[in-house]
Write a protein that holds these residues in place. Structure first.
Motif, PDB file in Angstrom:
ATOM      1  N   PHE A  55       0.942  -1.434   0.009  1.00 38.76           N
ATOM      2  CA  PHE A  55       0.071  -0.104  -0.106  1.00 38.76           C
ATOM      3  C   PHE A  55       0.756   1.236   0.155  1.00 38.76           C
ATOM      4  O   PHE A  55       1.915   1.170   0.571  1.00 38.76           O
ATOM      5  N   ASN A  56       0.420   2.201  -0.799  1.00 41.65           N
ATOM      6  CA  ASN A  56       1.371   3.437  -0.783  1.00 41.65           C
ATOM      7  C   ASN A  56       1.136   4.205   0.731  1.00 41.65           C
ATOM      8  O   ASN A  56       0.041   4.116   1.512  1.00 41.65           O
ATOM      9  N   LEU A  57       2.164   4.500   1.165  1.00 36.41           N
ATOM     10  CA  LEU A  57       2.503   5.138   2.580  1.00 36.41           C
ATOM     11  C   LEU A  57       2.030   6.502   2.572  1.00 36.41           C
ATOM     12  O   LEU A  57       2.900   7.438   2.300  1.00 36.41           O
ATOM     13  N   THR A  58       1.125   7.058   3.373  1.00 31.54           N
ATOM     14  CA  THR A  58       0.705   8.217   3.699  1.00 31.54           C
ATOM     15  C   THR A  58       0.362   8.131   5.097  1.00 31.54           C
ATOM     16  O   THR A  58       0.045   7.301   5.824  1.00 31.54           O
ATOM     17  N   LEU A  59       0.173   9.657   5.662  1.00 37.28           N
ATOM     18  CA  LEU A  59       0.002   9.871   7.072  1.00 37.28           C
ATOM     19  C   LEU A  59      -1.354   9.156   7.479  1.00 37.28           C
ATOM     20  O   LEU A  59      -1.409   8.705   8.563  1.00 37.28           O
ATOM     21  N   ASP A  60      -2.339   9.585   6.594  1.00 41.74           N
ATOM     22  CA  ASP A  60      -3.757   8.914   7.185  1.00 41.74           C
ATOM     23  C   ASP A  60      -3.700   7.280   7.148  1.00 41.74           C
ATOM     24  O   ASP A  60      -4.306   6.989   8.184  1.00 41.74           O
ATOM     25  N   ILE A  61      -3.126   6.612   6.222  1.00 42.02           N
ATOM     26  CA  ILE A  61      -3.140   5.121   6.158  1.00 42.02           C
ATOM     27  C   ILE A  61      -2.425   4.752   7.248  1.00 42.02           C
ATOM     28  O   ILE A  61      -2.723   3.786   8.023  1.00 42.02           O
ATOM     29  N   ILE A  62      -1.226   5.241   7.547  1.00 41.12           N
ATOM     30  CA  ILE A  62      -0.370   4.827   8.628  1.00 41.12           C
ATOM     31  C   ILE A  62      -1.127   4.868   9.907  1.00 41.12           C
ATOM     32  O   ILE A  62      -1.114   4.228  10.853  1.00 41.12           O
ATOM     33  N   MET A  63      -1.626   6.176  10.245  1.00 37.26           N
ATOM     34  CA  MET A  63      -2.471   6.653  11.561  1.00 37.26           C
ATOM     35  C   MET A  63      -3.590   5.567  11.714  1.00 37.26           C
ATOM     36  O   MET A  63      -3.997   4.936  12.861  1.00 37.26           O
ATOM     37  N   GLU A  64      -4.303   5.291  10.576  1.00 35.04           N
ATOM     38  CA  GLU A  64      -5.394   4.435  10.678  1.00 35.04           C
ATOM     39  C   GLU A  64      -5.036   2.939  11.108  1.00 35.04           C
ATOM     40  O   GLU A  64      -5.589   2.352  11.917  1.00 35.04           O
ATOM     41  N   THR A  65      -3.818   2.427  10.749  1.00 34.59           N
ATOM     42  CA  THR A  65      -3.288   1.175  10.889  1.00 34.59           C
ATOM     43  C   THR A  65      -2.971   1.021  12.363  1.00 34.59           C
ATOM     44  O   THR A  65      -3.231   0.279  13.122  1.00 34.59           O
ATOM     45  N   VAL A  66      -2.296   2.236  12.815  1.00 37.18           N
ATOM     46  CA  VAL A  66      -1.764   2.362  14.284  1.00 37.18           C
ATOM     47  C   VAL A  66      -2.979   2.496  15.258  1.00 37.18           C
ATOM     48  O   VAL A  66      -3.003   1.529  16.174  1.00 37.18           O
ATOM     49  N   ASN A  67      -3.987   2.960  14.810  1.00 39.43           N
ATOM     50  CA  ASN A  67      -5.305   3.035  15.541  1.00 39.43           C
ATOM     51  C   ASN A  67      -6.274   1.697  15.526  1.00 39.43           C
ATOM     52  O   ASN A  67      -6.821   1.493  16.671  1.00 39.43           O
ATOM     53  N   LEU A  68      -6.058   1.173  14.534  1.00 43.68           N
ATOM     54  CA  LEU A  68      -6.670  -0.217  14.353  1.00 43.68           C
ATOM     55  C   LEU A  68      -6.158  -1.249  15.517  1.00 43.68           C
ATOM     56  O   LEU A  68      -6.923  -1.866  16.110  1.00 43.68           O
ATOM     57  N   GLY A  69      -4.807  -1.058  15.430  1.00 37.58           N
ATOM     58  CA  GLY A  69      -4.217  -2.087  16.201  1.00 37.58           C
ATOM     59  C   GLY A  69      -4.339  -1.710  17.762  1.00 37.58           C
ATOM     60  O   GLY A  69      -4.479  -2.542  18.807  1.00 37.58           O
ATOM     61  N   LEU A  70      -4.393  -0.424  18.160  1.00 34.42           N
ATOM     62  CA  LEU A  70      -4.861   0.007  19.445  1.00 34.42           C
ATOM     63  C   LEU A  70      -6.123  -0.414  19.721  1.00 34.42           C
ATOM     64  O   LEU A  70      -6.526  -0.926  21.085  1.00 34.42           O
ATOM     65  N   SER A  71      -7.034  -0.131  18.858  1.00 37.00           N
ATOM     66  CA  SER A  71      -8.482  -0.421  19.067  1.00 37.00           C
ATOM     67  C   SER A  71      -8.987  -1.837  19.337  1.00 37.00           C
ATOM     68  O   SER A  71      -9.688  -2.370  20.138  1.00 37.00           O
ATOM     69  N   LEU A  72      -7.944  -2.936  18.732  1.00 39.16           N
ATOM     70  CA  LEU A  72      -7.929  -4.266  19.033  1.00 39.16           C
ATOM     71  C   LEU A  72      -7.166  -4.646  20.278  1.00 39.16           C
ATOM     72  O   LEU A  72      -7.163  -5.899  20.477  1.00 39.16           O
ATOM     73  N   ASN A  73      -6.358  -3.776  20.902  1.00 47.28           N
ATOM     74  CA  ASN A  73      -5.798  -3.999  22.045  1.00 47.28           C
ATOM     75  C   ASN A  73      -4.678  -5.084  21.641  1.00 47.28           C
ATOM     76  O   ASN A  73      -4.513  -6.090  22.702  1.00 47.28           O
ATOM     77  N   LEU A  74      -3.881  -4.924  20.477  1.00 42.16           N
ATOM     78  CA  LEU A  74      -3.025  -5.923  20.057  1.00 42.16           C
ATOM     79  C   LEU A  74      -1.569  -5.476  20.702  1.00 42.16           C
ATOM     80  O   LEU A  74      -1.472  -4.315  20.792  1.00 42.16           O
ATOM     81  N   ASP A  75      -0.848  -6.410  21.092  1.00 43.58           N
ATOM     82  CA  ASP A  75       0.475  -6.060  21.717  1.00 43.58           C
ATOM     83  C   ASP A  75       1.491  -5.532  20.409  1.00 43.58           C
ATOM     84  O   ASP A  75       1.004  -5.905  19.096  1.00 43.58           O
ATOM     85  N   ILE A  76       2.420  -4.896  20.510  1.00 39.78           N
ATOM     86  CA  ILE A  76       3.276  -4.369  19.452  1.00 39.78           C
ATOM     87  C   ILE A  76       3.696  -5.562  18.716  1.00 39.78           C
ATOM     88  O   ILE A  76       3.605  -5.267  17.372  1.00 39.78           O
ATOM     89  N   ASN A  77       3.834  -6.528  19.277  1.00 37.92           N
ATOM     90  CA  ASN A  77       4.646  -7.677  18.458  1.00 37.92           C
ATOM     91  C   ASN A  77       3.533  -8.444  17.517  1.00 37.92           C
ATOM     92  O   ASN A  77       3.792  -9.018  16.469  1.00 37.92           O
ATOM     93  N   GLU A  78       2.318  -8.460  18.207  1.00 43.61           N
ATOM     94  CA  GLU A  78       1.065  -9.027  17.412  1.00 43.61           C
ATOM     95  C   GLU A  78       0.695  -8.105  16.030  1.00 43.61           C
ATOM     96  O   GLU A  78       0.159  -8.754  15.143  1.00 43.61           O
TER      97      GLU A  78
END
Length: 327
Positions: free
Chosen positions: A279-302
């Motif tokens: 995927f093309n790397l833009t600020l929006d898609i990077i932040m959405e991916t980070v927030n997705l991991g936080l919303s799922l309560n995933l550990d960093i390695n997960e």
């Protein structure tokens, strides 16, 4: 995406393939007329006169492609732009590089190009922030500014007889500390108006280098030279507060907070996942991916697991489908 290799289960493989097919169907940029593979014929109008450019050849009176990519036309020039290629510098590009050599009045940087780039001593701000001629003493102290393996942010100045030259004449450029350097294919980072991003809620900085080198690190306040000159401080205080300080003690007085380090790792893993998916790397898609991991309560390695990669692909397909319907 075709070269994607993940330890996927059968269900995950089907879900990922479905999401990628949906993304391909929604893509408005790639179409059957513009995309070509090797030996594909390129339709041209011979009456107007055709200039065959890079990635094209004449075969039996037809213009055929010698590369896999997208056909581009500029007036009479027809050429093929490869989708996956090494970084091609343009003047004004923001790049992140690593110092490989300290030479006479210059540093040589690896920037993912076919040759090392050159950063002249006269093309950067000195730690004291004063605009002046570079002296022999400055040349002797070059290693106190940058040394081998240091990560540096700079701007492409242009091509000269001895290679590609960079410049770092602003406080936002210079040595990068307390973070991670990531390497992704350069074609994933598109040229944008802004390549420096301050993620306030995480206390981190994100620099998307056009050369495919991406920096994620602790936020550092950049100070203007004019303001620094107006403030009456001693030389040691100025050196300690400058972003490009030559004193390592001033940079190591305070350790990076644990919470900030976690966000740096989360952002870096999000970039790794997006790069794996192509995927093309833009600020929006990077932040959405980070927030997705936080919303799922995933550990960093997960975040580097197969399931999260599939979820990111499905979420991106859903987002693009929704945005297309709104149009």
């Amino acid at each position: 995406m075709r070269g994607l290799q993940l330890p996927l289960s059968q269900t995950q493989r089907i879900r990922l393939q479905k999401a990628l097919e949906h993304l391909e169907s929604l893509s408005s940029k790639v179409n059957s007329d513009a995309s070509v593979t090797i030996a594909d014929s390129i339709p041209v109008n011979y009456e107007d006169g055709v200039l065959k450019g890079h990635g094209t050849a004449d075969l039996n009176g037809e213009v055929v492609a010698t590369l896999c990519g997208v056909v581009e036309r500029v007036n009479k020039l027809v050429y093929v732009r490869a989708l996956r290629a090494r970084y091609k510098p343009e003047v004004g590009d923001i790049v992140v590089g690593r110092v490989v050599e300290v030479a006479q009045k210059r540093w040589r940087l690896e920037i993912n190009y076919s040759q090392d780039a050159v950063l002249m001593l006269s093309s950067m701000n000195l730690p004291d922030g004063i605009q002046r001629r570079r002296t022999a003493l400055d040349e002797l102290n070059m290693r106190s500014i940058f040394e081998e393996n240091d990560v540096v942010c700079a701007e492409v100045r242009g091509f000269q007889h001895d290679g590609l030259h960079l410049q770092a004449r602003s406080q936002k450029y210079g040595k990068l500390n307390r973070g991670q350097l990531l390497t992704v294919p350069p074609y994933l980072v598109k040229r944008q108006k802004q390549h420096f991003h301050h993620l306030e809620e995480y206390g981190t900085d994100l620099i998307l280098g056009c050369n495919g080198f991406i920096w994620v690190g602790e936020h550092i306040e950049a100070r203007d030279d004019v303001i620094e000159d107006q403030v009456n401080q001693s030389d040691s205080q100025v050196l300690g507060s400058s972003e490009n300080s030559a004193s390592p003690k001033g940079q190591e007085q305070n350790d990076t907070a644990l919470e900030t380090r976690k966000y740096i790792c989360r952002t870096a893993n999000a970039i790794r996942v997006l790069s794996t998916l192509g995927f093309n790397l833009t600020l929006d898609i990077i932040m959405e991916t980070v927030n997705l991991g936080l919303s799922l309560n995933l550990d960093i390695n997960e975040m580097l697991g197969s399931e999260f990669c599939v979820l990111v692909a499905e979420r991106e397909a859903e987002r693009r489908s929704t945005s297309k319907k709104k149009r």
